[in-house]
Design an enzyme around this catalytic site. Structure first.
Site, PDB file in Angstrom:
ATOM      1  N   GLY A   1       0.904  -1.272  -0.048  1.00 51.87           N
ATOM      2  CA  GLY A   1      -0.175   0.057   0.022  1.00 51.87           C
ATOM      3  C   GLY A   1       0.829   1.408  -0.046  1.00 51.87           C
ATOM      4  N   CYS A   2       2.330   1.053  -0.131  1.00 52.15           N
ATOM      5  CA  CYS A   2       2.988   2.171  -0.200  1.00 52.15           C
ATOM      6  C   CYS A   2       3.405   2.457  -1.486  1.00 52.15           C
ATOM      7  CB  CYS A   2       4.328   2.007   0.922  1.00 52.15           C
ATOM      8  SG  CYS A   2       3.914   2.383   2.461  1.00 52.15           S
ATOM      9  N   GLN A   3       3.588   3.694  -1.937  1.00 53.19           N
ATOM     10  CA  GLN A   3       3.927   4.202  -3.340  1.00 53.19           C
ATOM     11  C   GLN A   3       5.569   3.672  -3.423  1.00 53.19           C
ATOM     12  OE1 GLN A   3       3.427   8.307  -4.159  1.00 53.19           O
ATOM     13  NE2 GLN A   3       4.001   7.894  -6.297  1.00 53.19           N
TER      14      GLN A   3
END
Length: 144
Positions: free
Chosen positions: A51-53
């Site tokens: 969920g982290c870019q």
């Protein structure tokens, strides 16, 4: 040992010293630079936060004192600073205290409003993963 709430208040007070968000971003970047290096053996896919870019690796283990120790790294300087803030709040705390913690400093310092939507989602993913580790490690400390 300061509590999670006390550490959050320290952070809020620190951010109040800055006049604008450019200075706050510089401070966050500096915090990331101060983050101890993550042992390369923990830079594996199972430690990547979903969920982290950016790529963020987070490792947690139970210390000898029954408190959780976190280490992390990121390939993005702002993200590394944000995870450094979260580690400051959660590191060396009891697992149940982390699970129960109300993380309010993010709103108080205005961080979420100054992040892109994808970074804001990544921030929430980091908090969720840190609490998940605390929940899992808390199970290990409970008598069976």
């Amino acid at each position: 040992m300061p509590s999670i709430a006390e550490i959050q208040e320290e952070i809020v007070q620190e951010f109040e010293m800055f006049d604008n968000w450019e200075q706050k971003y510089e401070y966050i970047i500096d915090l990331g630079k101060e983050l101890p290096l993550l042992d390369p053996k923990y830079k594996v896919d199972e430690n990547l936060i979903k969920g982290c870019q950016s790529r963020v690796w987070l490792h947690a283990h139970l210390g000898d004192n029954g408190r959780i120790r976190y280490t992390a790294d990121s390939d993005a300087i702002i993200t590394k600073g944000i995870v450094a803030l979260l580690i400051r709040v959660f590191d060396n705390q009891l697992p149940q205290d982390i699970v129960d913690a109300d993380i309010h400093f993010i709103e108080k310092i205005g961080l979420k409003q100054h992040l892109s939507p994808t970074r804001a989602n990544g921030l929430l993913a980091m908090i969720k993963q840190m609490k998940y580790y605390a929940l899992a490690l808390n199970q290990l400390t409970q008598p069976s």
